[in-house]
Scaffold this motif. Structure first.
Motif, PDB file in Angstrom:
ATOM      1  N   ARG A  49      10.939  -3.063  -0.424  1.00  0.00           N
ATOM      2  CA  ARG A  49      10.826  -2.665   1.100  1.00  0.00           C
ATOM      3  C   ARG A  49       9.764  -2.897   1.996  1.00  0.00           C
ATOM      4  O   ARG A  49       9.596  -2.348   3.155  1.00  0.00           O
ATOM      5  CB  ARG A  49      10.900  -1.054   1.116  1.00  0.00           C
ATOM      6  N   ASP A  97       9.638 -11.837  -8.268  1.00  0.00           N
ATOM      7  CA  ASP A  97      10.315 -10.598  -8.500  1.00  0.00           C
ATOM      8  C   ASP A  97       9.482  -9.330  -7.606  1.00  0.00           C
ATOM      9  O   ASP A  97      10.004  -8.261  -7.574  1.00  0.00           O
ATOM     10  CB  ASP A  97       9.913 -10.188  -9.762  1.00  0.00           C
ATOM     11  N   GLY A  98       8.588  -9.684  -6.790  1.00  0.00           N
ATOM     12  CA  GLY A  98       7.753  -8.598  -6.012  1.00  0.00           C
ATOM     13  C   GLY A  98       6.876  -7.483  -6.717  1.00  0.00           C
ATOM     14  O   GLY A  98       6.279  -6.978  -5.937  1.00  0.00           O
ATOM     15  N   ARG A  99       6.759  -7.766  -7.835  1.00  0.00           N
ATOM     16  CA  ARG A  99       5.922  -6.772  -8.724  1.00  0.00           C
ATOM     17  C   ARG A  99       4.050  -7.231  -8.234  1.00  0.00           C
ATOM     18  O   ARG A  99       3.417  -6.530  -8.474  1.00  0.00           O
ATOM     19  CB  ARG A  99       5.912  -7.134 -10.084  1.00  0.00           C
ATOM     20  N   THR A 103       1.868  -4.482  -6.886  1.00  0.00           N
ATOM     21  CA  THR A 103       2.599  -3.700  -5.916  1.00  0.00           C
ATOM     22  C   THR A 103       2.997  -2.358  -6.288  1.00  0.00           C
ATOM     23  O   THR A 103       3.154  -1.396  -5.417  1.00  0.00           O
ATOM     24  CB  THR A 103       3.746  -4.540  -5.250  1.00  0.00           C
ATOM     25  N   GLN A 104       2.949  -1.934  -7.499  1.00  0.00           N
ATOM     26  CA  GLN A 104       3.164  -0.625  -7.917  1.00  0.00           C
ATOM     27  C   GLN A 104       1.733   0.298  -7.924  1.00  0.00           C
ATOM     28  O   GLN A 104       2.050   1.477  -7.282  1.00  0.00           O
ATOM     29  CB  GLN A 104       3.737  -0.443  -9.490  1.00  0.00           C
ATOM     30  N   THR A 110       6.488 -20.632  -9.764  1.00  0.00           N
ATOM     31  CA  THR A 110       7.741 -21.162 -10.604  1.00  0.00           C
ATOM     32  C   THR A 110       9.009 -20.363  -9.822  1.00  0.00           C
ATOM     33  O   THR A 110       8.810 -19.163  -9.580  1.00  0.00           O
ATOM     34  CB  THR A 110       7.811 -21.525 -11.921  1.00  0.00           C
ATOM     35  N   PRO A 111      10.104 -20.854  -9.987  1.00  0.00           N
ATOM     36  CA  PRO A 111      11.200 -20.204  -9.422  1.00  0.00           C
ATOM     37  C   PRO A 111      11.521 -18.587 -10.110  1.00  0.00           C
ATOM     38  O   PRO A 111      11.786 -17.921  -9.182  1.00  0.00           O
ATOM     39  CB  PRO A 111      12.425 -20.943  -9.843  1.00  0.00           C
ATOM     40  N   ARG A 112      11.181 -18.436 -11.136  1.00  0.00           N
ATOM     41  CA  ARG A 112      11.266 -17.150 -11.821  1.00  0.00           C
ATOM     42  C   ARG A 112       9.878 -16.363 -11.799  1.00  0.00           C
ATOM     43  O   ARG A 112       9.912 -15.245 -12.543  1.00  0.00           O
ATOM     44  CB  ARG A 112      12.146 -16.942 -12.953  1.00  0.00           C
ATOM     45  N   ASP A 159       7.115 -16.890 -13.692  1.00  0.00           N
ATOM     46  CA  ASP A 159       6.273 -16.910 -14.894  1.00  0.00           C
ATOM     47  C   ASP A 159       5.150 -17.728 -14.702  1.00  0.00           C
ATOM     48  O   ASP A 159       3.931 -17.457 -15.447  1.00  0.00           O
ATOM     49  CB  ASP A 159       6.992 -17.402 -16.031  1.00  0.00           C
TER      50      ASP A 159
END
Lengths: 401, 401
Positions: free
Chosen positions: B270, B310-312, B331-332, B352-354, B356
């Motif tokens: 968000r 993943d936004g983390r 971000t947490q 990279t796309p995922r 890592d």
């Protein structure tokens, strides 16, 4: 079994007609793999290869075993499909040469798999023997065997069936133990020494699970009791809590014609859209607090509730007897904006990567239809014998697919 | 210009050393395109081709013109890169044959481009002559020319410079007119009859823009006044409103060493994370109401603030004099968890796309570094002369890239 014979004949014919000189010994064409995909030929153990730019069938690879409930993941270069068959077969198919590269029978009864975030490890979840096996994505050699051992009522050494396997960041996999009421998270960053964190007593009989697109929340459906079990993987001390207490129940229970897949949930923006079990409704849930915030009436018992990649639309298919219909929810207006009838026995849907089109399989009409998601026009129609799951290579770039 | 001569020599040497027999007349290897990418060789007009699985340089394509501020989009099959050069050159490069497929000089001064959601149209945004040109993605033939005509102070027929061009669903493009204080949205679903919706008086001198990952909010930065202009494209009657009133200002303005790109914003869950202009801070904004909800102190003036998929995590690079550093925000916890020094003059980062790994270009050390995003170890280092932008083919599957 007349139907099956007809299907086999149809497959051969469609192969000759659709492919012309492309099969056999012709040199494979130099091409990109970003617009390739596969359709599961459920009845004849064949993988149908498709091109999502030309919207056409470009080949087929037979001999993959029992493909009922089969699923597929892709290598990170988009060239290879890993097909997990129900009979325990794991087959690596080269989409460019249109041939089987490797094939192993890795279990007696298997129910899907996942690929690690870095693309180096392929994991399969098995009913028999119960557990997870991890393979080198290049060679399909086994690199880790994780039996789902548990001790029911003081009887040590039993193996649980495994369901709900997903990939997580950092070469990890999360999965649920149906018979052991547990969620396990295995870190394969050193595949020779996998480290498993076990969460016990999560609720009775987890039957399927999903991970949210950000990899944060792992959610398992419970067959043996009401509600769902949720693990917040970003918490400092991750633990499982129960959410959506009334989820499986409802006030006037209806017969459930098909247990919805949890992978069929849609997460769009802050909201999740999920099939109400046994009811003609899609539930809307706020993912900040996991409380239900609305229900949308639909044409039947929902099975897959899938978000277009931008989250503006959610597409829904249904169980018998409403499985010839697909409905579209506008997530801004929170209501149905379109009903289409793509053909009999709609089993699966897959969006193109940026959501301009959706591919829909209609098993009993031996047809895959392509619709534009803006105007709902049918853009193409492909003849595929008894199609079920549709999977595009763009999944290689996404978590939890 | 000694540096330039050295770079040219280095490029030739690295070509011979790194590629061996691969260049020239050897037949291109059959391979997937999902793990390919390109690095802009800013000083020598060369595109360096990389493989993100082997983390290596696999080829180079020279002759692309002035690549300062160059950007790249990809065909939907992942085979072709479209390179928008500053001098108006638009070049289609085949990543498999490692050659130029087509090249047009489409403007005198250009500043980037986009590709339509269905992959059929490539659009370029131009300063001279001011406007947008749309090309057939296969042939590079022009299919639509949209001059950015406006009437300043009763002087009709002037053309505005165009910035902030992005793709939207339904073969649409949104962009901003720097000189005309306007945002235009052009629907190219019939490219022969493009339909443009014009939003005027949106604020003075929009200088760059972005679209949120869901394609809903188009946000333009304003050079001529404080705050940003936002267009909600999902509204029934879309209109522009002002957000983040204090954004450009701050209480004690500092000299701004580099105007941050708006494409460098991160949207994670968000929240949006954005570079504070001129200040050593990253701003945190709630995307539900577009109010600032926090500030995170960082090591310099932020330029790119990019979310891991993943936004983390959010990764930040900086303007002179802190441009040898990169910082990582969790971000947490909403705080810096890591500072690394990948090399001098960090210009760009690409995940990279995922997520890592992340690739980082260090222009003044002629180096691209690959870091693992979990343990922050350097996984690989590639010698590339004066590298700037890094772009992976997985962008083909994402909106606004």
């Amino acid at each position: 079994m007349k139907r099956r014979e007809w299907l086999a004949a149809a497959a051969t014919l469609s192969s000759v007609a659709a492919l012309g000189g492309l099969t056999g010994c012709a040199a494979p064409t130099l091409r990109g793999t970003g617009d390739l995909g596969v359709v599961i030929g459920r009845a004849n153990g064949t993988l149908y290869l498709v091109d999502t730019s030309s919207r056409s069938l470009i080949g087929e690879v037979p001999g993959l075993g029992d493909l009922s409930h089969a699923s597929v993941v892709f290598s990170r270069d988009g060239r290879f499909a890993y097909v997990f068959a129900r009979d325990g077969g794991l087959t690596m198919v080269d989409l460019l040469t249109q041939r089987i590269t490797r094939r192993v029978m890795q279990a007696g009864n298997s129910i899907g798999g996942a690929i690690s975030d870095d693309g180096t490890l392929v994991a399969a979840q098995n009913y028999t023997p119960g557990g997870v096996k991890v393979f080198d994505a290049r060679t399909l050699e086994i690199v880790a065997d994780i039996p789902a051992l548990y001790d029911p009522l003081g009887t040590p050494g039993k193996l649980s069936r495994v369901v709900g396997l997903v990939d997580l960041p950092g070469r990890r996999f999360a999965y649920s133990l149906f018979d052991a009421d547990a969620i396990w998270v295995t870190d394969c960053s050193d595949p020779k020494k996998p480290l498993t964190q076990k969460f016990n007593g999560i609720g009775r009989q987890p039957y399927d699970a999903l991970v949210t697109p950000d990899g944060r929340h792992y959610i398992a459906g419970l067959f043996g009791e009401d509600g769902l079990a949720m693990l917040d993987l970003w918490a400092d001390n991750p633990g499982v809590r129960r959410i959506l207490g009334g989820y499986g129940k409802g006030q006037e229970p209806l017969p459930v014609y098909k247990m919805p897949h949890l992978r069929g949930w849609a997460v769009a923006g802050r909201r999740a859209y999920l099939p109400a079990i046994g009811r003609h409704e899609v539930l809307v849930v706020d993912t900040d607090n996991w409380q239900e915030v609305g229900r949308i009436p639909v044409a039947g018992q929902p099975v897959f509730v899938m978000a277009r990649p931008d989250g503006r639309q959610v597409w829904v298919n249904f169980a018998v007897p409403d499985y010839h219909r697909v409905q579209v929810i506008d997530t801004q207006r929170q209501q149905i904006v379109q009903t289409i009838e793509p053909g009999k026995a709609v089993l699966h849907m897959e969006f193109t990567p940026r959501g301009d089109a959706v591919w829909i399989s209609s098993r009993d009409d031996d047809r895959v239809s392509v619709f534009d998601t803006a105007g709902f026009r049918r853009l193409a129609q492909l003849e595929v014998p008894a199609p079920s799951g549709i999977f595009f290579t763009s999944r290689a770039a996404r978590m939890g697919f």
